[in-house]
Design an enzyme around this catalytic site. Structure first.
Site, PDB file in Angstrom:
ATOM      1  N   GLU A  43       0.881  -1.162   0.000  1.00  0.00           N
ATOM      2  CA  GLU A  43       0.000   0.000   0.000  1.00  0.00           C
ATOM      3  C   GLU A  43       0.915   1.206   0.000  1.00  0.00           C
ATOM      4  O   GLU A  43       1.458   1.545   1.029  1.00  0.00           O
ATOM      5  CB  GLU A  43      -0.891  -0.111   1.238  1.00  0.00           C
ATOM      6  CG  GLU A  43      -1.959   0.903   1.363  1.00  0.00           C
ATOM      7  CD  GLU A  43      -1.424   2.190   1.890  1.00  0.00           C
ATOM      8  OE1 GLU A  43      -1.933   3.213   1.476  1.00  0.00           O
ATOM      9  OE2 GLU A  43      -0.479   2.178   2.685  1.00  0.00           O
ATOM     10  N   CYS A  77     -10.096   2.618   3.553  1.00  0.00           N
ATOM     11  CA  CYS A  77      -9.002   1.657   3.519  1.00  0.00           C
ATOM     12  C   CYS A  77      -9.471   0.290   3.038  1.00  0.00           C
ATOM     13  O   CYS A  77     -10.605  -0.107   3.265  1.00  0.00           O
ATOM     14  CB  CYS A  77      -8.408   1.524   4.923  1.00  0.00           C
ATOM     15  SG  CYS A  77      -6.880   0.585   4.916  1.00  0.00           S
ATOM     16  N   CYS A 117      -7.467  -2.085   6.843  1.00  0.00           N
ATOM     17  CA  CYS A 117      -8.252  -2.140   8.086  1.00  0.00           C
ATOM     18  C   CYS A 117      -9.694  -1.950   7.662  1.00  0.00           C
ATOM     19  O   CYS A 117     -10.285  -0.889   7.770  1.00  0.00           O
ATOM     20  CB  CYS A 117      -7.799  -1.090   9.077  1.00  0.00           C
ATOM     21  SG  CYS A 117      -7.834   0.580   8.475  1.00  0.00           S
ATOM     22  N   HIS A 137     -13.186   1.443  10.325  1.00  0.00           N
ATOM     23  CA  HIS A 137     -13.829   2.739  10.111  1.00  0.00           C
ATOM     24  C   HIS A 137     -15.345   2.611  10.204  1.00  0.00           C
ATOM     25  O   HIS A 137     -16.026   3.534  10.666  1.00  0.00           O
ATOM     26  CB  HIS A 137     -13.392   3.333   8.776  1.00  0.00           C
ATOM     27  CG  HIS A 137     -11.934   3.674   8.752  1.00  0.00           C
ATOM     28  ND1 HIS A 137     -11.417   4.757   9.417  1.00  0.00           N
ATOM     29  CD2 HIS A 137     -10.875   3.036   8.190  1.00  0.00           C
ATOM     30  CE1 HIS A 137     -10.105   4.787   9.250  1.00  0.00           C
ATOM     31  NE2 HIS A 137      -9.747   3.757   8.516  1.00  0.00           N
ATOM     32  N   ARG A 162      -3.816  -0.876  13.954  1.00  0.00           N
ATOM     33  CA  ARG A 162      -2.661   0.034  14.015  1.00  0.00           C
ATOM     34  C   ARG A 162      -2.758   1.029  15.159  1.00  0.00           C
ATOM     35  O   ARG A 162      -1.907   1.893  15.288  1.00  0.00           O
ATOM     36  CB  ARG A 162      -2.497   0.760  12.674  1.00  0.00           C
ATOM     37  CG  ARG A 162      -1.915  -0.148  11.636  1.00  0.00           C
ATOM     38  CD  ARG A 162      -2.259   0.233  10.204  1.00  0.00           C
ATOM     39  NE  ARG A 162      -2.086  -0.961   9.402  1.00  0.00           N
ATOM     40  CZ  ARG A 162      -2.976  -1.970   9.356  1.00  0.00           C
ATOM     41  NH1 ARG A 162      -4.111  -1.894  10.038  1.00  0.00           N
ATOM     42  NH2 ARG A 162      -2.726  -3.052   8.656  1.00  0.00           N
ATOM     43  N   SER A 207      -2.641   5.618  11.730  1.00  0.00           N
ATOM     44  CA  SER A 207      -1.438   5.922  10.945  1.00  0.00           C
ATOM     45  C   SER A 207      -1.190   7.423  10.853  1.00  0.00           C
ATOM     46  O   SER A 207      -0.074   7.847  10.563  1.00  0.00           O
ATOM     47  CB  SER A 207      -1.509   5.300   9.544  1.00  0.00           C
ATOM     48  OG  SER A 207      -1.335   3.895   9.648  1.00  0.00           O
ATOM     49  N   CYS A 241      -0.194   2.564   7.073  1.00  0.00           N
ATOM     50  CA  CYS A 241      -1.328   2.569   6.147  1.00  0.00           C
ATOM     51  C   CYS A 241      -1.652   4.013   5.812  1.00  0.00           C
ATOM     52  O   CYS A 241      -2.314   4.696   6.582  1.00  0.00           O
ATOM     53  CB  CYS A 241      -2.542   1.888   6.717  1.00  0.00           C
ATOM     54  SG  CYS A 241      -3.857   1.938   5.477  1.00  0.00           S
ATOM     55  N   CYS A 261      -5.332   5.222   4.971  1.00  0.00           N
ATOM     56  CA  CYS A 261      -6.041   5.639   6.173  1.00  0.00           C
ATOM     57  C   CYS A 261      -5.599   7.014   6.643  1.00  0.00           C
ATOM     58  O   CYS A 261      -6.401   7.840   7.039  1.00  0.00           O
ATOM     59  CB  CYS A 261      -5.775   4.656   7.307  1.00  0.00           C
ATOM     60  SG  CYS A 261      -6.921   3.303   7.333  1.00  0.00           S
TER      61      CYS A 261
HETATM   62 NI1  NFE Z   1      -5.711   1.513   6.597  1.00  0.00          NI
HETATM   63 FE1  NFE Z   1      -6.144   1.578   9.752  1.00  0.00          FE
HETATM   64  C1  NFE Z   1      -5.803   0.488  11.073  1.00  0.00           C
HETATM   65  C2  NFE Z   1      -7.245   2.622  10.652  1.00  0.00           C
HETATM   66  S1  NFE Z   1      -4.782   3.133   9.748  1.00  0.00           S
HETATM   67  S2  NFE Z   1      -5.085   0.408   8.145  1.00  0.00           S
HETATM   68  O1  NFE Z   1      -5.550  -0.270  11.823  1.00  0.00           O
HETATM   69  O2  NFE Z   1      -7.985   3.312  11.132  1.00  0.00           O
HETATM   70  O3  NFE Z   1      -3.755   3.185  10.696  1.00  0.00           O
END
Ligand code: NFE
Ligand code: MG
Length: 566
Positions: free
Chosen positions: A14, A61, A64, A68, A478, A501, A545, A548
């Site tokens: 990614e 994303c 993950c 969200h 994360r 992230s 990531c 994200c």
């Molecule tokens: Ni896109 Fe995520 C996780 C979120 S970003 S991977 O875990 O929110 O750090």
């Protein structure tokens, strides 16, 4: 003289992360972390129905996938003060835990192990000696000389074909690669097995969520799984038992293979333990709640400052004011219009691109701060805040892991070794084992609750006139994730996602304080500037990531060395 190196892109799959470093005397002296992509999903949400937001934000994303969605429905429920049924809480927890198992396995094997494991060196390994080494670590059935020999043959074929596929573009033979050939062969074998086990977790999540990536079973007010056991299309006992079997298989892989590999790599690279600490303020969210109100979490939350575990301050509820009142994001060094640091409720997202300016703006990421300070988030943060509070599951999991590392290394090291690059891998491996245990615990809680005849899944949301504000907090793979929503007359007036992230990979703030990636790189050794493997090790240990984190490519810079690290 300092040498400038730009790595763009840096991640293995990614890739919208650019990292610039200055190297002097064989060490990193300065670092910049830059998100190279703007998506503006927060702006897309304005004016929409809050019940639809979770579907949009899941598209932040593809890694993950669930988190969200979970944070979003929680934000709306917080704004409406809407409780959800116990079954909904427990099914959501299983979604969280199972997703996390898949995510942590993929991170270690697919996205970062090859920073430490030299695939080409595995060709020199003796499969019988490899089996002997593996036996000292665990009784995993896949650790046989026969299998290691087959993997070695497969690898030979790949190398002979000249088509290395996922093993192309790495730094084989790099002087910082230190594992003996047998350890490399063992790890390559586990790399291949990991593909099967991440698939099992994905399958379990697909059954609960109806689809993976991007589950379909959430809604504001609860979940959309039919739990009534008289029907054949919902989450029936037959499906639940199949899910349980998959989780148990994945748990065994995590405890017997993943944790052993991380303990062995940590021990065999023990000279790396001091590198990569950087920001040692930590923060984690409480999660995996066993009650409807969201006050009793099986994952502990809290903060720690300056690597001092005695400073731990817990936060315990799904809607904790200690968290909500102390978060701000700064755009002083990011490509947005303005020069402020604001609480997310007050923020906007108004892009304004300049160029990559070392002393000015250089990233699409904002810089989140807690009480004005950068915080490191992620599995390590979660393990440390749990450990510091004496949280039973965390203390046991961390001590077990440290015992395994010490037995390979012949040392007697404690949790103080967890601050750094190796420590972040250790934290994730420890947490993966905890999440496997918790997935099974919450499976039991769900099945026991269904046995009482409670099939409730949904409380109807009602949107009053006027303004409501809510925050949805969630501990993603994360780290701490929060979604902030302002609802006006039933429509979204403002929406902000403050993402793990972004906490870790964000740029400097208005005070010039670097973010965790940036701080963690300073002092890392660099053996060969043309092949900055050590930078990959430290950055990958956070599990970047950037999709994200920022939710156009820049023109050519003036760098001395520009490399791609895929
Ligand atoms: Ni896109 Fe995520 C996780 C979120 S970003 S991977 O875990 O929110 O750090
Ligand atoms: Mg944001």
């Amino acid at each position: 003289m300092a040498q400038r190196i730009t790595i763009d892109p840096i991640t293995r799959i990614e890739g919208h992360l650019r990292v610039d470093i200055e190297v002097d005397g064989g060490k990193v002296t300065k670092a910049w972390s830059s998100g190279q992509m703007y998506r503006g999903i927060e702006n897309i949400l304005k004016g929409r129905d809050p019940r639809d937001a979770w579907m949009f934000v899941q598209r932040i994303c593809g890694v993950c996938t669930t988190v969200h969605g979970l944070a979003s429905v929680r934000a709306v429920e917080d704004a409406l003060q809407l409780p959800i049924p116990l079954n909904a809480q427990l099914v959501r927890n299983m979604v969280q835990a199972i997703h996390c198992l898949q995510d942590h396995i993929v991170h270690f094997y697919t996205l970062s192990a090859l920073d430490w494991v030299d695939v080409v060196s595995a060709l020199d390994a003796d499969p019988v000696k490899t089996a002997a080494l593996a036996e000292t670590l665990s009784n995993w059935p896949g650790n046989s000389a026969k299998r290691f020999s087959a993997v070695k043959d497969k690898l030979k074929g790949l190398v002979a074909s000249g088509q290395l596929g996922p093993f192309a573009n790495a730094y084989w033979g790099h002087p910082a690669m230190k594992l003996p050939p047998e350890a490399n062969l063992m790890a390559v074998s586990h790399y291949l097995e990991a593909l099967d086990y991440q698939r099992k977790a994905t399958q379990a999540l697909g059954i609960i969520g109806g689809k993976n990536p991007h589950v379909q079973n959430l809604c504001v007010g609860g979940i959309a799984n039919n739990l009534n056991q008289d029907n054949e299309t919902g989450l029936t006992m037959e499906r639940l038992y199949f899910i349980k079997q998959l989780i148990e298989e994945v748990r065994d892989f995590i405890k017997m293979v993943y944790q052993s590999d991380v303990a062995a790599i940590g021990a065999l690279y023990k000279e790396w333990i001091p590198y990569g600490a950087g920001v040692t303020n930590y923060m984690a969210a409480p999660d995996m709640f066993t009650d409807v109100e969201g006050t009793k979490g099986d994952l502990p939350g809290g903060t720690i400052f300056n690597a001092d575990l005695s400073t731990v301050k817990p936060f315990t509820t799904i809607s904790d004011s200690y968290f909500k009142e102390n978060v701000e994001e700064s755009i002083a060094r990011a490509w947005y219009d303005g020069d402020w640091s604001k609480n997310p409720f007050e923020e906007d997202t108004d892009p304004k691109y300049t160029d990559f300016q070392d002393e000015g703006r250089y990233s699409w990421m904002k810089a989140p701060r807690f009480q004005g300070k950068p915080m490191q988030v992620g599995p390590l943060a979660q393990v440390l805040v749990g450990y510091a509070q004496g949280h039973e599951l965390t203390v046991k999991a961390a001590n077990d892991f440290l015992g395994r590392l010490n037995s390979v290394a012949g040392t007697n090291l404690g949790p103080e070794i967890l601050h750094g690059t190796i420590g972040r891998h250790a934290g994730r491996a420890i947490r993966a084992g905890m999440m496997a245990d918790l997935a099974l615990k919450h499976w039991d809680l769900l099945v026991n609750n269904l046995a009482t005849g409670d099939y409730e899944i949904f409380n109807q949301p009602v949107f009053p006139k006027g303004e409501q504000r809510g925050v949805g907090i969630h501990e993603a793979p994360r780290g701490i994730l929060s979604h902030w929503i302002i609802i006006q007359d039933g429509k979204i007036k403002n929406y902000q996602a403050v993402v793990p992230s972004t906490w870790n990979a964000g740029p400097r703030d208005g005070q010039g304080q670097p973010g965790p990636y940036e701080a963690s790189l300073v002092g890392n050794p660099i053996a060969e500037p043309e092949k900055p493997l050590e930078v990959l090790r430290t950055v990958h240990s956070f599990d970047p990531c950037i999709a994200c984190a920022v939710h156009m490519l820049d023109p050519e810079g003036k760098e001395v060395i520009k490399v791609k690290a895929l």
